[in-house]
Design a protein around this motif. Structure first.
Motif, mmCIF file in Angstrom:
data_model
loop_
_atom_site.group_PDB
_atom_site.id
_atom_site.type_symbol
_atom_site.label_atom_id
_atom_site.label_comp_id
_atom_site.label_asym_id
_atom_site.label_seq_id
_atom_site.Cartn_x
_atom_site.Cartn_y
_atom_site.Cartn_z
ATOM 1 N N MET A 129 0.811 -1.198 0.000
ATOM 2 C CA MET A 129 0.000 0.000 0.000
ATOM 3 C C MET A 129 0.850 1.255 0.000
ATOM 4 S SD MET A 129 -3.247 1.039 2.093
ATOM 5 C CE MET A 129 -3.789 2.693 2.234
ATOM 6 N N SER A 130 2.012 1.235 0.640
ATOM 7 C CA SER A 130 2.798 2.456 0.746
ATOM 8 C C SER A 130 3.293 2.960 -0.606
ATOM 9 C CB SER A 130 3.962 2.284 1.715
ATOM 10 O OG SER A 130 4.702 1.151 1.404
ATOM 11 N N ALA A 131 3.342 2.108 -1.618
ATOM 12 C CA ALA A 131 3.741 2.576 -2.944
ATOM 13 C C ALA A 131 2.684 3.518 -3.522
ATOM 14 C CB ALA A 131 3.964 1.390 -3.870
ATOM 15 N N GLU A 132 1.438 3.386 -3.075
ATOM 16 C CA GLU A 132 0.348 4.211 -3.567
ATOM 17 C C GLU A 132 0.213 5.528 -2.810
ATOM 18 O OE1 GLU A 132 -3.062 1.775 -3.099
ATOM 19 O OE2 GLU A 132 -2.195 0.129 -4.233
ATOM 20 N N LEU A 133 0.958 5.703 -1.762
ATOM 21 C CA LEU A 133 0.841 6.890 -0.912
ATOM 22 C C LEU A 133 1.766 8.001 -1.385
ATOM 23 C CD1 LEU A 133 0.875 5.077 2.541
ATOM 24 C CD2 LEU A 133 -1.110 5.987 1.335
ATOM 25 N N THR A 134 1.392 9.223 -1.087
ATOM 26 C CA THR A 134 2.252 10.374 -1.333
ATOM 27 C C THR A 134 2.879 10.749 0.009
ATOM 28 O OG1 THR A 134 0.829 11.146 -3.110
ATOM 29 C CG2 THR A 134 2.348 12.752 -2.150
ATOM 30 N N TRP A 135 4.195 10.643 0.082
ATOM 31 C CA TRP A 135 4.922 10.871 1.328
ATOM 32 C C TRP A 135 5.455 12.290 1.392
ATOM 33 C CZ3 TRP A 135 4.973 7.313 5.167
ATOM 34 C CH2 TRP A 135 4.546 6.024 4.839
ATOM 35 N N PHE A 136 5.441 12.862 2.589
ATOM 36 C CA PHE A 136 5.956 14.204 2.839
ATOM 37 C C PHE A 136 7.000 14.127 3.938
ATOM 38 C CE2 PHE A 136 1.618 14.533 1.365
ATOM 39 C CZ PHE A 136 1.712 15.500 0.375
ATOM 40 N N LYS A 137 8.153 14.726 3.687
ATOM 41 C CA LYS A 137 9.211 14.728 4.695
ATOM 42 C C LYS A 137 8.941 15.823 5.721
ATOM 43 C CE LYS A 137 13.495 13.778 3.638
ATOM 44 N NZ LYS A 137 14.908 13.823 3.256
ATOM 45 N N SER A 138 9.267 15.537 6.951
ATOM 46 C CA SER A 138 9.093 16.505 8.023
ATOM 47 C C SER A 138 9.873 17.781 7.731
ATOM 48 C CB SER A 138 9.590 15.908 9.348
ATOM 49 O OG SER A 138 9.701 16.907 10.332
ATOM 50 N N SER A 139 9.286 18.915 8.056
ATOM 51 C CA SER A 139 9.979 20.195 7.877
ATOM 52 C C SER A 139 11.148 20.332 8.846
ATOM 53 C CB SER A 139 9.000 21.356 8.059
ATOM 54 O OG SER A 139 8.463 21.336 9.367
ATOM 55 N N CYS A 188 15.128 11.618 9.956
ATOM 56 C CA CYS A 188 14.176 12.046 8.927
ATOM 57 C C CYS A 188 12.903 11.228 9.035
ATOM 58 C CB CYS A 188 14.765 11.866 7.534
ATOM 59 S SG CYS A 188 16.257 12.828 7.267
ATOM 60 N N VAL A 189 11.794 11.910 9.140
ATOM 61 C CA VAL A 189 10.492 11.267 9.238
ATOM 62 C C VAL A 189 9.653 11.696 8.054
ATOM 63 C CG1 VAL A 189 8.371 11.134 10.605
ATOM 64 C CG2 VAL A 189 10.582 11.207 11.751
ATOM 65 N N GLU A 190 8.934 10.741 7.485
ATOM 66 C CA GLU A 190 8.002 11.034 6.411
ATOM 67 C C GLU A 190 6.612 10.602 6.832
ATOM 68 O OE1 GLU A 190 10.367 10.835 2.240
ATOM 69 O OE2 GLU A 190 9.763 8.915 3.071
ATOM 70 N N VAL A 191 5.610 11.328 6.350
ATOM 71 C CA VAL A 191 4.219 11.062 6.697
ATOM 72 C C VAL A 191 3.401 11.002 5.416
ATOM 73 C CG1 VAL A 191 2.211 12.020 7.886
ATOM 74 C CG2 VAL A 191 4.476 12.255 8.907
ATOM 75 N N ALA A 192 2.440 10.098 5.384
ATOM 76 C CA ALA A 192 1.490 10.017 4.271
ATOM 77 C C ALA A 192 0.086 10.051 4.852
ATOM 78 C CB ALA A 192 1.695 8.735 3.471
ATOM 79 N N LEU A 193 -0.756 10.869 4.248
ATOM 80 C CA LEU A 193 -2.129 11.034 4.700
ATOM 81 C C LEU A 193 -3.079 10.604 3.595
ATOM 82 C CD1 LEU A 193 -1.597 14.636 6.099
ATOM 83 C CD2 LEU A 193 -1.535 12.503 7.405
ATOM 84 N N PRO A 194 -3.473 9.338 3.562
ATOM 85 C CA PRO A 194 -4.371 8.887 2.499
ATOM 86 C C PRO A 194 -5.732 9.565 2.621
ATOM 87 C CG PRO A 194 -3.883 7.103 4.035
ATOM 88 C CD PRO A 194 -3.121 8.301 4.488
ATOM 89 N N THR A 195 -6.353 9.832 1.495
ATOM 90 C CA THR A 195 -7.639 10.530 1.505
ATOM 91 C C THR A 195 -8.799 9.586 1.799
ATOM 92 O OG1 THR A 195 -7.834 10.241 -0.876
ATOM 93 C CG2 THR A 195 -6.865 12.301 -0.093
ATOM 94 N N VAL A 210 -2.958 7.617 9.434
ATOM 95 C CA VAL A 210 -1.737 8.344 9.083
ATOM 96 C C VAL A 210 -0.595 7.340 9.077
ATOM 97 C CG1 VAL A 210 -0.167 10.182 9.774
ATOM 98 C CG2 VAL A 210 -2.626 10.463 10.115
ATOM 99 N N HIS A 211 0.201 7.357 8.017
ATOM 100 C CA HIS A 211 1.344 6.460 7.885
ATOM 101 C C HIS A 211 2.614 7.249 8.186
ATOM 102 C CE1 HIS A 211 -0.976 3.385 5.509
ATOM 103 N NE2 HIS A 211 -1.776 4.434 5.484
ATOM 104 N N VAL A 212 3.520 6.653 8.953
ATOM 105 C CA VAL A 212 4.778 7.302 9.328
ATOM 106 C C VAL A 212 5.906 6.319 9.054
ATOM 107 C CG1 VAL A 212 6.048 8.433 11.198
ATOM 108 C CG2 VAL A 212 3.546 8.527 11.183
ATOM 109 N N ARG A 213 7.007 6.828 8.472
ATOM 110 C CA ARG A 213 8.158 5.955 8.211
ATOM 111 C C ARG A 213 9.452 6.751 8.302
ATOM 112 N NH1 ARG A 213 7.821 5.006 1.649
ATOM 113 N NH2 ARG A 213 8.483 7.119 1.073
ATOM 114 N N ASP A 214 10.543 6.034 8.339
ATOM 115 C CA ASP A 214 11.885 6.607 8.313
ATOM 116 C C ASP A 214 12.250 6.838 6.851
ATOM 117 O OD1 ASP A 214 14.646 7.094 8.303
ATOM 118 O OD2 ASP A 214 15.084 5.535 9.757
ATOM 119 N N SER A 215 12.551 8.068 6.484
ATOM 120 C CA SER A 215 12.827 8.371 5.078
ATOM 121 C C SER A 215 14.110 7.724 4.576
ATOM 122 C CB SER A 215 12.891 9.885 4.850
ATOM 123 O OG SER A 215 13.993 10.429 5.529
#
Length: 65
Positions: free
Chosen positions: A1-11, A20-27, A32-37
């Motif tokens: 599923m994570s391949a379908e998500l749009t990930w955003f890196k923490s500011s 580095c943390v990345e978050v994806a917010l599926p519509t 909320v998905h969180v991973r190590d970038s």
């Protein structure tokens, strides 16, 4: 599923790597998905939208929410 998500890196993630943390917010779901970038194929943490909002409020120092 994570391949379908749009990930955003923490500011707060610096350009030189490190923590580095990345978050994806599926519509379609309130998850909320969180991973190590640095390990994009590694594990993800999934939390409810309510838990994520509580975490963000805590991180901002705004526990009154």
């Amino acid at each position: 599923m994570s391949a379908e998500l749009t990930w955003f890196k923490s500011s707060h993630s610096g350009p030189s790597g490190g923590d580095c943390v990345e978050v994806a917010l599926p519509t379609a779901a309130d998850t909320v998905h969180v991973r190590d970038s640095k390990a994009i194929r590694g594990p993800e943490v999934r939390v409810s939208g309510a838990s994520w909002r509580a975490f963000i409020a805590y991180a901002k120092g705004d526990q009154a929410r």
